[in-house]
Motif scaffolding. Sequence first.
Motif, PDB file in Angstrom:
ATOM      1  N   TYR A 105     -11.902  10.062  -4.112  1.00 26.49           N
ATOM      2  CA  TYR A 105     -12.918  11.090  -4.329  1.00 26.49           C
ATOM      3  C   TYR A 105     -13.329  11.131  -5.798  1.00 26.49           C
ATOM      4  CZ  TYR A 105     -11.855  12.808   0.340  1.00 26.49           C
ATOM      5  OH  TYR A 105     -11.695  12.907   1.694  1.00 26.49           O
ATOM      6  N   GLN A 106     -14.627  11.211  -5.973  1.00 23.36           N
ATOM      7  CA  GLN A 106     -15.180  11.380  -7.319  1.00 23.36           C
ATOM      8  C   GLN A 106     -16.313  12.401  -7.227  1.00 23.36           C
ATOM      9  OE1 GLN A 106     -16.511   7.753  -9.119  1.00 23.36           O
ATOM     10  NE2 GLN A 106     -16.846   8.682 -11.126  1.00 23.36           N
ATOM     11  N   ASP A 107     -16.181  13.487  -7.990  1.00 22.32           N
ATOM     12  CA  ASP A 107     -17.134  14.594  -7.907  1.00 22.32           C
ATOM     13  C   ASP A 107     -17.206  15.134  -6.477  1.00 22.32           C
ATOM     14  OD1 ASP A 107     -17.731  14.255 -10.606  1.00 22.32           O
ATOM     15  OD2 ASP A 107     -19.339  12.832 -10.171  1.00 22.32           O
ATOM     16  N   LEU A 108     -16.017  15.272  -5.865  1.00 25.32           N
ATOM     17  CA  LEU A 108     -15.870  15.810  -4.509  1.00 25.32           C
ATOM     18  C   LEU A 108     -16.572  14.968  -3.451  1.00 25.32           C
ATOM     19  CD1 LEU A 108     -16.344  19.640  -5.240  1.00 25.32           C
ATOM     20  CD2 LEU A 108     -14.216  18.317  -5.111  1.00 25.32           C
ATOM     21  N   LYS A 109     -16.813  13.689  -3.774  1.00 22.75           N
ATOM     22  CA  LYS A 109     -17.475  12.789  -2.827  1.00 22.75           C
ATOM     23  C   LYS A 109     -16.735  11.456  -2.813  1.00 22.75           C
ATOM     24  CE  LYS A 109     -22.101  11.214  -1.529  1.00 22.75           C
ATOM     25  NZ  LYS A 109     -23.537  11.181  -1.903  1.00 22.75           N
ATOM     26  N   SER A 110     -16.606  10.873  -1.600  1.00 23.59           N
ATOM     27  CA  SER A 110     -15.878   9.615  -1.480  1.00 23.59           C
ATOM     28  C   SER A 110     -16.801   8.522  -0.946  1.00 23.59           C
ATOM     29  CB  SER A 110     -14.678   9.770  -0.543  1.00 23.59           C
ATOM     30  OG  SER A 110     -14.075   8.521  -0.317  1.00 23.59           O
ATOM     31  N   THR A 111     -17.034   7.519  -1.772  1.00 21.08           N
ATOM     32  CA  THR A 111     -17.805   6.345  -1.346  1.00 21.08           C
ATOM     33  C   THR A 111     -16.953   5.071  -1.473  1.00 21.08           C
ATOM     34  OG1 THR A 111     -18.733   6.095  -3.564  1.00 21.08           O
ATOM     35  CG2 THR A 111     -20.030   7.364  -1.962  1.00 21.08           C
ATOM     36  N   SER A 112     -15.656   5.258  -1.586  1.00 22.72           N
ATOM     37  CA  SER A 112     -14.743   4.114  -1.692  1.00 22.72           C
ATOM     38  C   SER A 112     -13.374   4.529  -1.165  1.00 22.72           C
ATOM     39  CB  SER A 112     -14.634   3.625  -3.138  1.00 22.72           C
ATOM     40  OG  SER A 112     -14.137   4.648  -3.972  1.00 22.72           O
ATOM     41  N   PHE A 113     -12.556   3.517  -0.917  1.00 24.38           N
ATOM     42  CA  PHE A 113     -11.190   3.795  -0.473  1.00 24.38           C
ATOM     43  C   PHE A 113     -10.256   2.728  -1.036  1.00 24.38           C
ATOM     44  CE2 PHE A 113     -13.314   1.360   2.873  1.00 24.38           C
ATOM     45  CZ  PHE A 113     -12.433   0.325   3.129  1.00 24.38           C
ATOM     46  N   SER A 114      -8.983   3.104  -1.146  1.00 22.98           N
ATOM     47  CA  SER A 114      -7.974   2.181  -1.674  1.00 22.98           C
ATOM     48  C   SER A 114      -7.182   1.571  -0.533  1.00 22.98           C
ATOM     49  CB  SER A 114      -7.033   2.906  -2.636  1.00 22.98           C
ATOM     50  OG  SER A 114      -6.285   3.890  -1.946  1.00 22.98           O
ATOM     51  N   VAL A 115      -6.822   0.317  -0.695  1.00 21.32           N
ATOM     52  CA  VAL A 115      -5.987  -0.401   0.261  1.00 21.32           C
ATOM     53  C   VAL A 115      -4.731  -0.857  -0.465  1.00 21.32           C
ATOM     54  CG1 VAL A 115      -5.792  -2.373   1.812  1.00 21.32           C
ATOM     55  CG2 VAL A 115      -7.984  -1.192   1.573  1.00 21.32           C
ATOM     56  N   ASP A 116      -3.585  -0.399   0.010  1.00 22.08           N
ATOM     57  CA  ASP A 116      -2.297  -0.796  -0.563  1.00 22.08           C
ATOM     58  C   ASP A 116      -1.431  -1.360   0.553  1.00 22.08           C
ATOM     59  OD1 ASP A 116      -2.559   0.286  -3.388  1.00 22.08           O
ATOM     60  OD2 ASP A 116      -2.915   2.114  -2.223  1.00 22.08           O
ATOM     61  N   SER A 117      -1.006  -2.591   0.375  1.00 25.02           N
ATOM     62  CA  SER A 117      -0.223  -3.241   1.424  1.00 25.02           C
ATOM     63  C   SER A 117       0.768  -4.208   0.801  1.00 25.02           C
ATOM     64  CB  SER A 117      -1.146  -3.993   2.390  1.00 25.02           C
ATOM     65  OG  SER A 117      -0.410  -4.669   3.379  1.00 25.02           O
ATOM     66  N   GLU A 118       1.927  -4.316   1.432  1.00 23.80           N
ATOM     67  CA  GLU A 118       2.909  -5.337   1.074  1.00 23.80           C
ATOM     68  C   GLU A 118       2.933  -6.378   2.186  1.00 23.80           C
ATOM     69  OE1 GLU A 118       7.663  -5.936  -0.023  1.00 23.80           O
ATOM     70  OE2 GLU A 118       6.898  -3.978   0.558  1.00 23.80           O
ATOM     71  N   ILE A 119       2.673  -7.616   1.804  1.00 21.90           N
ATOM     72  CA  ILE A 119       2.589  -8.710   2.778  1.00 21.90           C
ATOM     73  C   ILE A 119       3.613  -9.777   2.407  1.00 21.90           C
ATOM     74  CG2 ILE A 119       1.092 -10.481   3.788  1.00 21.90           C
ATOM     75  CD1 ILE A 119      -1.289  -8.691   3.008  1.00 21.90           C
ATOM     76  N   GLU A 120       4.422 -10.160   3.382  1.00 22.45           N
ATOM     77  CA  GLU A 120       5.422 -11.208   3.170  1.00 22.45           C
ATOM     78  C   GLU A 120       4.853 -12.539   3.664  1.00 22.45           C
ATOM     79  OE1 GLU A 120      10.113 -11.638   4.139  1.00 22.45           O
ATOM     80  OE2 GLU A 120       8.771 -11.588   5.877  1.00 22.45           O
ATOM     81  N   ILE A 121       4.874 -13.533   2.777  1.00 18.83           N
ATOM     82  CA  ILE A 121       4.464 -14.884   3.151  1.00 18.83           C
ATOM     83  C   ILE A 121       5.724 -15.728   3.323  1.00 18.83           C
ATOM     84  CG2 ILE A 121       3.099 -16.914   2.539  1.00 18.83           C
ATOM     85  CD1 ILE A 121       1.421 -15.165   0.728  1.00 18.83           C
ATOM     86  N   CYS A 122       5.899 -16.284   4.506  1.00 16.90           N
ATOM     87  CA  CYS A 122       7.039 -17.155   4.793  1.00 16.90           C
ATOM     88  C   CYS A 122       6.529 -18.588   4.928  1.00 16.90           C
ATOM     89  CB  CYS A 122       7.740 -16.739   6.080  1.00 16.90           C
ATOM     90  SG  CYS A 122       8.363 -15.061   6.070  1.00 16.90           S
ATOM     91  N   ALA A 123       7.126 -19.492   4.171  1.00 18.40           N
ATOM     92  CA  ALA A 123       6.764 -20.913   4.251  1.00 18.40           C
ATOM     93  C   ALA A 123       8.016 -21.705   4.598  1.00 18.40           C
ATOM     94  CB  ALA A 123       6.172 -21.397   2.933  1.00 18.40           C
TER      95      ALA A 123
END
Length: 521
Positions: free
Chosen positions: A271-289
């Motif tokens: 939220y910026q100035d009580l308005k939201s035009t964006s969002f955050s993405v937080d993720s933990e991803i495990e790569i197995c090789a």
Amino acid sequence: MNLEINSETVKLCEIISREKRKKVIEGDMIVPDIKPDILSISNIDYDVFITKKEIKEGKLYVEGLADVSAIYIAEDQNGSTKSLNNVFNFLEAFDIEGINNESIIRVNIEEEPIEYKVMNGRKLSVRIPITLDVSVQKNCEHTIAKDVVDNANIEMQKEEVEVYSLIDSQRQNIELNEIVNISEEKLAISEILKASMKIENIDYKISYNKILAKADAVVRIIYVSDTENFVIETYEAVLPVMGFINSDNLNENSEIKLEFNIKSFTLRPIYQDLKSTSFSVDSEIEICANVYQKKKIEIISDLYDPDMELKYQTEKMLITNEIINASEEVELLQGLMIPELDNIRILSIDANPIVNNKSVLDGKVAVEGNVEFTILYYNELKRVVETKKVELPYQQVLKIPEVKNDMPVEINVRAKEIDYRKADSTTLQIKAILEFNTLVNEERGIEGITQIELEENNNIKRPSIVVYYVKPGDTLWNIAKKYKSTVDELKEYNLLKDDIIYPNQQLIIPKRNKVVTLEIM
């Protein structure tokens, strides 16, 4: 007397355990004080993430979480649309003989429909049935005889086998932290009703001793807009995921199998100035090789001495080879009758293909099943979010020249590139690409010879000339071994140019005159 042998140490990647276990995750979702009561549930689903796999004292502990998301119609003046989210943790222990910290562990989740019940408008009780499919592999060392140093009088049969070894296994955790700005033509976010993330388009490149693993994280949201009439909107973003994995054992014959596992996923509006035009993405991803190598080795599969008593010890090897790994894409096009189609707006369509039956013929696999479509839409007249579930049958014949009717064929199907359009006022045309993956693994046990002992036996009975009639399944090797002769002698006396014999064929088996004696020290 033990004979001197030439040996080779072979590492084989063997499956030491495979178990499917059903589990039910249960709990309650409490409506926060700032939200109104639940009148009815419009949509509810969940994602399961494996967060940790730990080995302790011969046991495998699998930790995970079920992230449940519900969209509901509120019991308020406007009958508004609200969301409810909760995370349920679980832990399951498996007793696995022979497991250690170098074992390769795979855990697949088979999801079933969630069960739920609204309690007094402020609590949602959920019951989540899943199946944990756990597979454990590890390298097992075998020292196997390749030849006998002094084999002047020993008859040997050798076999060339292809073995599959794990030469390296690496894991890397990637933190995905992104801010996504929604496009200008979309309305601002008031409340996110549903968020999901899937990993697609997995690929890799090899550079020196590094594996560049890459994929796409496809993030989708359904949200209530920040407007007076609270319009329901959707948005999708594709975020790149990339990681470098070091491996010192890479070579031109290496085969790499990659897995991207989502361990956690959080999405929040900014939220910026009580308005939201964006969002955050937080993720933990495990790569197995996992890096594998195939190579061919020659082993002694059988041996005997025509004139001496021969004993040997063996060790069983379990060889697993991937014979077939084929993919085929098929377009599924179907019209669905939806009487209220003119008054709804499609928010999302999810597809879950299920295989009900398969039959295997030489060169073909016939597959039958159905696709469960879940259509989430906004009813413009009622001003509520609703769900419609539809099952569509499918039949497909996959042409795979290498497949044989006695092979253990495994079929996996997934839906991708789902598209839709309105054909008319009551018909929704759905198009989906079904990707059929056909997998055949050959698993067979081989007795490898590890030690050979030779001793004199004067009681060996040597028949006079024998006239033998070939039986179905006979080979020159088996006949020669039974009658203390050799394959070369049988071919010489019977004027055979090769090793091919036929049922009812007459063979002369001569008496051996020369007997080799061995001085036992």
